[in-house]
Motif scaffolding. Structure first.
Motif, PDB file in Angstrom:
ATOM      1  N   TYR A   7       0.841  -1.194   0.000  1.00  0.00           N
ATOM      2  CA  TYR A   7       0.000   0.000   0.000  1.00  0.00           C
ATOM      3  C   TYR A   7       0.879   1.247   0.000  1.00  0.00           C
ATOM      4  CZ  TYR A   7      -3.542  -3.356   1.434  1.00  0.00           C
ATOM      5  OH  TYR A   7      -4.390  -4.435   1.492  1.00  0.00           O
ATOM      6  N   GLU A   8       0.465   2.235  -0.785  1.00  0.00           N
ATOM      7  CA  GLU A   8       1.117   3.541  -0.733  1.00  0.00           C
ATOM      8  C   GLU A   8       0.540   4.287   0.466  1.00  0.00           C
ATOM      9  OE1 GLU A   8       3.623   4.953  -2.253  1.00  0.00           O
ATOM     10  OE2 GLU A   8       3.904   3.297  -3.664  1.00  0.00           O
ATOM     11  N   THR A   9       1.422   4.838   1.279  1.00  0.00           N
ATOM     12  CA  THR A   9       0.984   5.608   2.451  1.00  0.00           C
ATOM     13  C   THR A   9       1.736   6.930   2.485  1.00  0.00           C
ATOM     14  OG1 THR A   9       2.674   4.886   4.038  1.00  0.00           O
ATOM     15  CG2 THR A   9       0.767   3.409   3.713  1.00  0.00           C
ATOM     16  N   SER A  10       1.394   7.765   3.434  1.00  0.00           N
ATOM     17  CA  SER A  10       2.061   9.060   3.570  1.00  0.00           C
ATOM     18  C   SER A  10       3.521   8.925   3.990  1.00  0.00           C
ATOM     19  CB  SER A  10       1.308   9.937   4.570  1.00  0.00           C
ATOM     20  OG  SER A  10       1.277   9.297   5.839  1.00  0.00           O
ATOM     21  N   ILE A  11       3.933   7.745   4.461  1.00  0.00           N
ATOM     22  CA  ILE A  11       5.338   7.536   4.830  1.00  0.00           C
ATOM     23  C   ILE A  11       6.049   6.593   3.860  1.00  0.00           C
ATOM     24  CG2 ILE A  11       5.006   8.094   7.277  1.00  0.00           C
ATOM     25  CD1 ILE A  11       5.039   5.032   7.823  1.00  0.00           C
ATOM     26  N   GLY A  12       5.413   6.295   2.744  1.00  0.00           N
ATOM     27  CA  GLY A  12       6.023   5.430   1.742  1.00  0.00           C
ATOM     28  C   GLY A  12       5.266   4.123   1.581  1.00  0.00           C
ATOM     29  N   LYS A  13       5.826   3.249   0.763  1.00  0.00           N
ATOM     30  CA  LYS A  13       5.180   1.967   0.481  1.00  0.00           C
ATOM     31  C   LYS A  13       5.328   1.048   1.689  1.00  0.00           C
ATOM     32  CE  LYS A  13       4.596   0.399  -3.652  1.00  0.00           C
ATOM     33  NZ  LYS A  13       4.717  -0.133  -4.991  1.00  0.00           N
ATOM     34  N   ILE A  14       4.198   0.448   2.086  1.00  0.00           N
ATOM     35  CA  ILE A  14       4.148  -0.460   3.234  1.00  0.00           C
ATOM     36  C   ILE A  14       3.576  -1.797   2.764  1.00  0.00           C
ATOM     37  CG2 ILE A  14       3.045  -0.925   5.470  1.00  0.00           C
ATOM     38  CD1 ILE A  14       4.828   1.412   5.847  1.00  0.00           C
ATOM     39  N   GLY A  15       4.230  -2.879   3.137  1.00  0.00           N
ATOM     40  CA  GLY A  15       3.711  -4.218   2.868  1.00  0.00           C
ATOM     41  C   GLY A  15       3.120  -4.785   4.149  1.00  0.00           C
ATOM     42  N   ILE A  16       1.936  -5.345   4.056  1.00  0.00           N
ATOM     43  CA  ILE A  16       1.283  -5.961   5.212  1.00  0.00           C
ATOM     44  C   ILE A  16       0.993  -7.416   4.842  1.00  0.00           C
ATOM     45  CG2 ILE A  16      -0.638  -5.863   6.854  1.00  0.00           C
ATOM     46  CD1 ILE A  16      -1.021  -2.908   6.028  1.00  0.00           C
ATOM     47  N   THR A  17       1.259  -8.323   5.791  1.00  0.00           N
ATOM     48  CA  THR A  17       1.068  -9.757   5.561  1.00  0.00           C
ATOM     49  C   THR A  17       0.119 -10.327   6.603  1.00  0.00           C
ATOM     50  OG1 THR A  17       3.303  -9.934   4.660  1.00  0.00           O
ATOM     51  CG2 THR A  17       2.273 -11.981   5.385  1.00  0.00           C
ATOM     52  N   GLU A  18      -0.734 -11.262   6.155  1.00  0.00           N
ATOM     53  CA  GLU A  18      -1.648 -11.961   7.069  1.00  0.00           C
ATOM     54  C   GLU A  18      -1.607 -13.452   6.765  1.00  0.00           C
ATOM     55  OE1 GLU A  18      -4.603 -13.586   6.083  1.00  0.00           O
ATOM     56  OE2 GLU A  18      -4.915 -12.794   4.086  1.00  0.00           O
ATOM     57  N   ASN A  19      -2.028 -14.241   7.761  1.00  0.00           N
ATOM     58  CA  ASN A  19      -2.013 -15.696   7.601  1.00  0.00           C
ATOM     59  C   ASN A  19      -3.406 -16.310   7.619  1.00  0.00           C
ATOM     60  OD1 ASN A  19      -2.803 -15.616  10.270  1.00  0.00           O
ATOM     61  ND2 ASN A  19      -1.025 -16.724  11.059  1.00  0.00           N
ATOM     62  N   GLY A  20      -4.430 -15.511   7.410  1.00  0.00           N
ATOM     63  CA  GLY A  20      -5.800 -16.003   7.445  1.00  0.00           C
ATOM     64  C   GLY A  20      -6.462 -15.802   8.796  1.00  0.00           C
ATOM     65  N   GLU A  21      -5.643 -15.622   9.836  1.00  0.00           N
ATOM     66  CA  GLU A  21      -6.170 -15.399  11.187  1.00  0.00           C
ATOM     67  C   GLU A  21      -5.822 -14.026  11.727  1.00  0.00           C
ATOM     68  OE1 GLU A  21      -5.261 -18.559  13.937  1.00  0.00           O
ATOM     69  OE2 GLU A  21      -5.240 -20.014  12.310  1.00  0.00           O
ATOM     70  N   LYS A  50      -6.556   0.234   5.978  1.00  0.00           N
ATOM     71  CA  LYS A  50      -7.492   1.316   6.319  1.00  0.00           C
ATOM     72  C   LYS A  50      -7.149   1.884   7.689  1.00  0.00           C
ATOM     73  CE  LYS A  50     -12.416   1.922   7.409  1.00  0.00           C
ATOM     74  NZ  LYS A  50     -12.412   1.869   8.862  1.00  0.00           N
ATOM     75  N   GLN A  51      -6.950   1.001   8.671  1.00  0.00           N
ATOM     76  CA  GLN A  51      -6.612   1.458  10.020  1.00  0.00           C
ATOM     77  C   GLN A  51      -5.251   2.149  10.044  1.00  0.00           C
ATOM     78  OE1 GLN A  51      -7.310  -1.237  13.320  1.00  0.00           O
ATOM     79  NE2 GLN A  51      -9.042  -2.197  12.251  1.00  0.00           N
ATOM     80  N   LEU A  52      -4.291   1.638   9.277  1.00  0.00           N
ATOM     81  CA  LEU A  52      -2.971   2.264   9.204  1.00  0.00           C
ATOM     82  C   LEU A  52      -3.069   3.671   8.631  1.00  0.00           C
ATOM     83  CD1 LEU A  52       0.108   2.109   9.488  1.00  0.00           C
ATOM     84  CD2 LEU A  52       0.169   1.100   7.192  1.00  0.00           C
ATOM     85  N   ARG A  53      -3.832   3.827   7.557  1.00  0.00           N
ATOM     86  CA  ARG A  53      -3.991   5.163   6.952  1.00  0.00           C
ATOM     87  C   ARG A  53      -4.692   6.121   7.919  1.00  0.00           C
ATOM     88  NH1 ARG A  53      -5.172   2.305   1.627  1.00  0.00           N
ATOM     89  NH2 ARG A  53      -3.240   2.607   0.457  1.00  0.00           N
ATOM     90  N   GLU A  54      -5.674   5.624   8.675  1.00  0.00           N
ATOM     91  CA  GLU A  54      -6.347   6.459   9.670  1.00  0.00           C
ATOM     92  C   GLU A  54      -5.354   6.902  10.745  1.00  0.00           C
ATOM     93  OE1 GLU A  54     -10.783   4.396   9.237  1.00  0.00           O
ATOM     94  OE2 GLU A  54      -9.513   3.869  10.949  1.00  0.00           O
ATOM     95  N   TYR A  55      -4.499   5.987  11.178  1.00  0.00           N
ATOM     96  CA  TYR A  55      -3.469   6.327  12.161  1.00  0.00           C
ATOM     97  C   TYR A  55      -2.520   7.390  11.587  1.00  0.00           C
ATOM     98  CZ  TYR A  55       0.940   6.072  14.626  1.00  0.00           C
ATOM     99  OH  TYR A  55       2.104   6.416  15.270  1.00  0.00           O
ATOM    100  N   LEU A  56      -2.050   7.168  10.382  1.00  0.00           N
ATOM    101  CA  LEU A  56      -1.086   8.091   9.774  1.00  0.00           C
ATOM    102  C   LEU A  56      -1.677   9.479   9.535  1.00  0.00           C
ATOM    103  CD1 LEU A  56       0.647   5.646   7.259  1.00  0.00           C
ATOM    104  CD2 LEU A  56       1.599   6.557   9.404  1.00  0.00           C
ATOM    105  N   SER A  57      -2.999   9.562   9.407  1.00  0.00           N
ATOM    106  CA  SER A  57      -3.634  10.867   9.202  1.00  0.00           C
ATOM    107  C   SER A  57      -4.086  11.496  10.525  1.00  0.00           C
ATOM    108  CB  SER A  57      -4.817  10.745   8.244  1.00  0.00           C
ATOM    109  OG  SER A  57      -5.852   9.991   8.841  1.00  0.00           O
TER     110      SER A  57
END
Length: 153
Positions: A7-21, A50-57
């Protein structure tokens, strides 16, 4: 199988990983993804972004996500302490070591911070040197400073 999305964010590109849980990793680059991970956006990743972008803003002060970091027992204990540091506050490595049950483990706390696989969501940016100086951060000191500025520290 894990899924990673960038995801592009205000602090640069961020990768987020999940395992289904839950969320297992956050990276500050699109050059490195966890092993056994497919690049695919899921509902869980979209919610985390979405939550990360809300935090960053400045619109969010805490996260409502299932975080599943993998590490040693001591690392997990440190990461649990980090999650208790309130928004807008900091602790020193020494204070985190004491809260984790080993006041002399400042270096080990530093290593646990360094190996925190879910930075920002597990707020290792809120840990500073005893002298009040910013010390180390996986995303670089500039990003650490930006995160602390968002929180007005």
């Amino acid at each position: 199988m894990k899924n990673t999305y960038f995801y592009e964010t205000s602090i640069g590109k961020i990768g987020i990983t999940e395992n289904g849980e839950g969320i297992t990793h956050l990276t500050f680059t699109d050059k490195k993804i966890p092993a056994n991970s497919e690049i695919k956006e899921t509902a869980l990743l979209a919610e985390a972004a979405k939550q990360l972008r809300e935090y960053l803003s400045g619109q969010r002060t805490s996260f409502e996500l299932n975080l599943l970091p993998e590490g040693t027992d001591f690392q997990k204990k440190v990461w649990e302490v980090l999650k208790t540091i309130p928004y807008g506050n900091t602790l020193s490595y020494k204070e985190v070591a004491a809260a984790a049950g080993n006041p002399k483990a400042c270096r080990a706390v530093g290593m646990a911070n360094n190996r925190n696989p879910i930075a920002i969501f597990i707020p290792c940016h809120r840990v500073i040197g005893t002298n009040g100086k910013l010390v180390g951060y996986a995303g670089g000191l500039k990003i650490k400073e930006q995160l602390l500025q968002i929180e007005k520290i």
